[in-house]
Design a protein around this motif. Structure first.
Motif, short mmCIF file in Angstrom:
data_model
loop_
_atom_site.label_atom_id
_atom_site.label_comp_id
_atom_site.label_asym_id
_atom_site.label_seq_id
_atom_site.Cartn_x
_atom_site.Cartn_y
_atom_site.Cartn_z
N MET B 250 -59.20 38.53 -16.17
CA MET B 250 -59.77 39.70 -16.84
C MET B 250 -60.00 40.84 -15.61
SD MET B 250 -60.51 38.73 -19.60
CE MET B 250 -59.03 37.71 -19.72
N VAL B 251 -60.33 40.23 -14.56
CA VAL B 251 -60.40 41.72 -13.27
C VAL B 251 -59.10 42.22 -13.42
CG1 VAL B 251 -60.80 42.07 -10.98
CG2 VAL B 251 -61.97 40.11 -11.92
N GLY B 252 -57.84 41.49 -13.60
CA GLY B 252 -56.49 42.12 -13.68
C GLY B 252 -56.13 42.89 -14.89
N GLY B 253 -57.13 42.90 -15.88
CA GLY B 253 -57.09 43.89 -17.13
C GLY B 253 -56.28 43.11 -18.05
N HIS B 522 -70.51 39.41 -13.93
CA HIS B 522 -69.21 40.15 -13.37
C HIS B 522 -69.77 41.16 -12.42
CE1 HIS B 522 -71.54 42.82 -16.49
NE2 HIS B 522 -71.19 43.77 -15.81
N ASP B 523 -71.05 41.05 -12.04
CA ASP B 523 -71.67 41.79 -10.62
C ASP B 523 -71.41 40.86 -9.55
OD1 ASP B 523 -73.54 44.13 -10.10
OD2 ASP B 523 -74.26 42.60 -9.06
N GLN B 547 -64.81 39.30 -3.84
CA GLN B 547 -64.03 40.46 -3.83
C GLN B 547 -63.55 41.19 -4.92
OE1 GLN B 547 -61.01 40.01 -0.85
NE2 GLN B 547 -61.82 41.74 0.11
N ALA B 548 -63.25 40.19 -5.78
CA ALA B 548 -62.50 40.65 -7.18
C ALA B 548 -63.51 41.20 -7.98
CB ALA B 548 -61.76 39.71 -7.86
N LEU B 549 -64.78 40.79 -7.92
CA LEU B 549 -65.68 41.31 -8.93
C LEU B 549 -66.20 42.68 -8.52
CD1 LEU B 549 -68.31 38.17 -9.42
CD2 LEU B 549 -66.54 39.05 -10.87
N ASP B 550 -66.01 42.90 -7.03
CA ASP B 550 -66.50 44.27 -6.60
C ASP B 550 -65.21 45.22 -6.70
OD1 ASP B 550 -68.83 44.63 -5.59
OD2 ASP B 550 -68.48 43.78 -3.42
N HIS B 551 -64.16 45.02 -7.30
CA HIS B 551 -63.00 45.88 -7.43
C HIS B 551 -62.84 46.11 -8.71
CE1 HIS B 551 -61.64 44.59 -3.22
NE2 HIS B 551 -62.32 45.54 -3.03
N GLY B 552 -63.76 46.34 -9.70
CA GLY B 552 -63.61 46.78 -11.14
C GLY B 552 -63.34 45.57 -12.05
N ALA B 553 -64.28 44.56 -11.96
CA ALA B 553 -64.31 43.56 -12.96
C ALA B 553 -64.93 44.08 -14.15
CB ALA B 553 -65.07 42.46 -12.48
N PRO B 554 -64.45 43.83 -15.23
CA PRO B 554 -65.26 44.17 -16.69
C PRO B 554 -66.05 43.00 -17.04
CG PRO B 554 -63.23 43.06 -17.03
CD PRO B 554 -62.99 43.35 -15.54
N PRO B 555 -67.03 43.45 -17.80
CA PRO B 555 -67.91 42.40 -18.30
C PRO B 555 -66.82 41.50 -19.07
CG PRO B 555 -68.71 44.57 -18.94
CD PRO B 555 -67.23 44.67 -18.43
#
Lengths: 632, 632
Positions: B250-253, B522-523, B547-555
């Motif tokens: 999900m973090v990877g879009g 996601h925070d 780290q992944a959550l800090d780099h634009g993780a969507p809900p």
């Protein structure tokens, strides 16, 4: 083609990756992949958006939409480009005082932050349309905006990401996955596999059956990972393929089995191999070689991506002997010529000593390969242009030169490579040089291997057995011991087994083996003879399979296609790591999570194992493990 | 319902298994399963038969057919019943001298041998039709026959097979797989999964993505199998679920992920659990709890077998608190009543000491459950019929009796169970008794749980944390540490975390948990607070995720459905082993191949481990492994 360069290209409103083949541009990605289904999927069902960014067109003008995505780019606090998995859309940042809070959210959130915006689809002002961007005729007039998650500072400049090593890409895989190329590769893979399933299940009555991965060591399974169990000294094994299970399913009357099977192979460090990989695993009862070949051709034709030229079937076929003699390999790249020619007869009376010596030996041959225009770009050996320039040219008689020129249709500018020796070795050598020459020619601009061409080839009639390298008087299976002999070679099994051909078939694509299979032995007596008498294997390890063959096993055969390699070739990706979401490095490491990792002695206890550190002496390790416990 | 009884029933021309639910009879198996697709699969493509045995009808009269199958039964050397995966057909053994060789083949081959026959479809003589057999109007007049594989003598009488233990069935799994029931179960499973894929991929744009199974140990992953690597002291781990990978996707879009995921859980010996199992693994971005619930309801409705009543959606929902108070469990079987009632108020002034004592305590309650007609069949406790027969009845005041009768709508013949104590414990106890009573009532012929009824239920609003059993002042996750808190309970996280409800949802079917999922955190800051401050976990092991959550993780949120259990309930199979082709025994053994198995010390060498035999002293094992090497 990863995040960095992709970002910069997208910011120019264009997204055409550099890869070998042309790709559909970003915004039409999912649509294109979806068109092959009867129905376009609902990409916004069950979620809080009304549309995806990439799907908006002039036909949506006036619609109220809610979009969710990542901030791709912002220009002068006026425009913002929002990205989701379907593409990009331009957001107009409101400038009026009443929208100050919306403006603040959209202007302050760092790039790659996640936002939700609602607004109206409007036309771009005349002259500001971007014809290179699928959504380039419209933009979104925003009414509300919500920051869903701010992106913290990335540990590197995003534009550096592309320049960094693959190790960095693997460490921050979740960022790499956002790239167009990884999205395209993974979605194409999913779509191809889905089409394969439709073909097998819905069109041809196959049953998708899951087989265990916690199995037991197979004979000669040196490349199988071990999994300690809670019973002292007992281990599961992660199998390299579901071979035994698929055969047992046929004995069990399942008739048509397939599985997208996870397989495991521990080869230590190998470039472009993965410790776990996926194969399309197929087995059928009452089938012959031709049946499997036609099935697989239909399967690939049906699942072939719509953005490529349709596949022509049936695929050509070639015997192993012909492949070796003509291409010097069992996986010929048939996209180009440069075939190997036997020139032994030309040199029967040669004065060249090394050729004469070679021809004097049994199996001795002289092989040649002509590299068209090779003399122009690779001026290294026999150069037809400059009156046969080569240190050896003077030893070639005029008669030989003429005959060679005729036989191989040598033109000026061509280059000829000659080698002498044993047939197999000479062919293999020229086969390797053939590929080297192709690389060199292409580096110099000669197009030999069109990336839009997919050249499939069946290679058949492999030998059933090979002499073991270390002990040439003993035989080993060329593929695996369950392959049925050619029916016409059956009598040779008991006299000259090394001459028996197997009912094995390889599928080759552009010089890569992407699949292999065989008709299996369904007769227990024959299977036992091959295992025990010819291969000297311990049949106890396979007693369940031999027993199964005796209890009403139908004739059966199958194939396995290497999915990672196939998708890699179809997408034109430089490595199979580019078609796997979370691949291991070539050393078998997960660079993101740091696997494999240390485990405490406490955690090893339930499994009755302990670590033998390399500093421990060999003696200690041997004396500490009494052999009586370790006989299997 | 396995090979033996099935054979004997089939020989009477009938094949209706005994299972809880009625099943389609043999010959129409594949047709029935296929009808849900738009197109009937070609079951005889690519092979040497023209038809399957089970598909032949009067409409095929006069056709020349070639069939392949197993000899099921032979009568007086005149008739032979041939079986394949689609059903049975009667073969007329030719009696004329000219067909002596065909006759010999068909008369001499043992039962369960594999043959191919060619002949003509003809009508059975009037009066000899078998209306109970789908192919009962026709038979095959054979012209040629070929013995493809003779069945050697089975190691037991086939009719004994059904009487033998499950161990024998597992040892000869390839014979067991030929039974109607196993064929039905595996084909239904394949079909359901295929429909799920169509729903997810083709209708809703999900991407099927494979995630690694060679991963690293997760915090608290005590049930994870280990896989030694070639690096000394470094181990992969076979994960219990792709939880981290799906979140990283999900973090990877990737937006909408699903996978039919193989998962691993080492629990030692557990009845009706498997060391490897399969889940339908789903994750979506920008979704809330309701979105996932609606998706899953649609998924199950779409993939539900056609031979069952269609599912009604949406499914009912119940909070965890309500489930506990009413059914004494977090997975209520809502097919029947017998709800738990709080009767504390009835007994506020009771003279019964144990009730008074219980009510005097904080959280003290008196709970009751009424078993309709229980007194008739289970005359053990409070019996409403015989003037409240019970050792305790005399202590119940008339006023209490009337109030209890009114509150619980007690009828004559009913039985009432009373318990006093702490709310949770009292409810749990009655919850267990409720199921015991249901078993006892059904044994005595009262129908409570109709096998044709599939009662789905969402259970929601679970507590986010539980007190650890061994150290009640410390908290642990009720499900897993990535579950998002209820937004309305967020403030309690910092004051009374034990009161926080999680955005977790379980899907329950007929009293079995068949799925569970949550909206995820996601925070990064919130995730770190929960892991570090509340759960005291070592966040280093999860640094990549934070780290992944800090780099634009969507809900995002998701769910996993237990496929083995789901198919087991749908088919009415007595065990999940009956819906898995090659299951392990409850002790984790493959009884067919004898896995796990011993491995030689030589084979362990590349993995730098050795076996610690239980006879080795503890001291030896500790001293041999310096702790400095083992810190992780």
């Amino acid at each position: 083609m990863y995040l960095g360069s992709w970002l910069s290209r997208l910011s120019r409103g264009l997204s055409r990756p550099i890869g070998k083949t042309m790709r559909p541009i970003w915004a039409s990605l999912s649509r294109n992949l979806a068109l092959s289904s009867q129905r376009i999927p609902e990409f916004s069902s069950f979620v809080s958006r009304t549309n995806t960014c990439g799907e908006l067109r002039s036909s949506h003008l006036g619609q109220e939409v809610t979009l969710c995505g990542w901030i791709q780019y912002r220009r002068q606090n006026t425009f913002l480009v929002l990205r989701d998995c379907h593409g990009l859309v331009q957001i107009l940042i409101p400038q009026d005082e009443s929208a100050a809070s919306v403006r603040r959210i959209l202007c302050e959130a760092p790039v790659e932050s996640v936002v939700r915006v609602s607004g109206t689809v409007i036309s771009r002002p005349p002259g500001q349309e971007n014809p290179k961007m699928p959504t380039g005729e419209i933009e979104i007039k925003v009414k509300t905006a919500e920051l869903l998650n701010a992106c913290k500072k990335l540990p590197f400049e995003i534009k550096d990401f592309v320049k960094k090593t693959e190790a960095l890409r693997l460490q921050y895989r979740y960022l790499d996955l956002r790239s167009f190329q990884m999205q395209y590769n993974l979605r194409l893979r999913s779509k191809m596999v889905m089409k394969m399933r439709e073909y097998l299940c819905n069109l041809h009555g196959f049953v998708d059956i899951e087989t265990p991965t916690l199995f037991k060591r197979t004979p000669g399974g040196a490349k199988e990972f071990l999994v300690p169990s809670r019973e002292p000294g007992k281990f599961y094994s992660l199998p390299q393929s579901p071979q035994q299970f698929k055969q047992l399913l046929m004995v069990g009357g399942l008739d048509r089995y397939f599985q997208v099977a996870r397989c495991y192979r521990d080869e230590g460090s190998r470039p472009d191999r993965q410790p776990e990989f996926t194969q399309i695993d197929i087995e059928m009862s009452f089938v012959d070689q031709t049946g499997i070949q036609r099935l697989v051709e239909g399967l690939l034709q049906y699942s072939w991506p719509d953005d490529k030229d349709p596949l022509l079937i049936p695929f050509p076929s070639m015997t192993f002997a012909e492949a070796l003699a003509t291409y010097g390999t069992d996986k010929p790249d048939t996209r180009f010529g440069m075939k190997i020619v036997d020139t032994s007869d030309v040199f029967r009376n040669t004065e060249m000593r090394f050729l004469r010596d070679a021809l004097a030996k049994p199996q001795g041959t002289v092989k040649a390969m002509c590299v068209p225009q090779g003399a122009e770009v690779l001026p290294i050996f026999l150069n037809a242009k400059k009156n046969w320039s080569s240190p050896f040219a003077k030893f070639i008689m005029e008669e030989e030169r003429l005959e060679l020129t005729r036989l191989m249709e040598i033109q000026e500018e061509d280059m000829v490579l000659l080698t002498a020796g044993d047939h197999e070795k000479a062919c293999s050598l020229l086969g390797k040089l053939r590929l080297e020459c192709a690389d060199l020619l292409e580096l110099r601009g000669v197009v030999l291997r069109d990336p839009a061409v997919f050249s499939f080839l069946w290679v058949v009639d492999f030998p059933l057995f090979l002499a073991k390298e270390e002990r040439p008087t003993e035989l080993e299976s060329a593929h695996h011991p369950f392959t049925a002999p050619h029916s016409s070679d059956m009598h040779l099994l008991y006299t000259e087994p090394e001459k028996v051909r197997g009912q094995h078939y390889d599928l080759v694509l552009n010089g890569n083996e992407i699949g292999g299979g065989s008709v299996r032995i369904h007769d227990a007596q024959l299977q036992r003879y091959i295992l025990e008498t010819l291969l000297k294997e311990d049949v106890k390890l396979l007693s369940h399979l031999l027993q199964a063959l005796d209890h009403g096993a139908p004739p059966h055969g199958g194939i396995a296609l290497g999915l990672d390699r196939l998708v890699c070739l179809v997408t034109g990706a430089p490595s199979i790591r580019d078609v796997i979401a979370f691949p291991k490095s070539y050393r078998g490491h997960d660079l993101m999570s740091n696997a494999p990792d240390s485990v405490s002695a406490e955690e090893l206890k339930p499994y009755h194992i302990h670590v033998l550190w390399p500093t421990d002496s060999e003696e200690e390790s041997v004396s500490a493990t009494p052999s009586k416990h370790l006989s299997s």
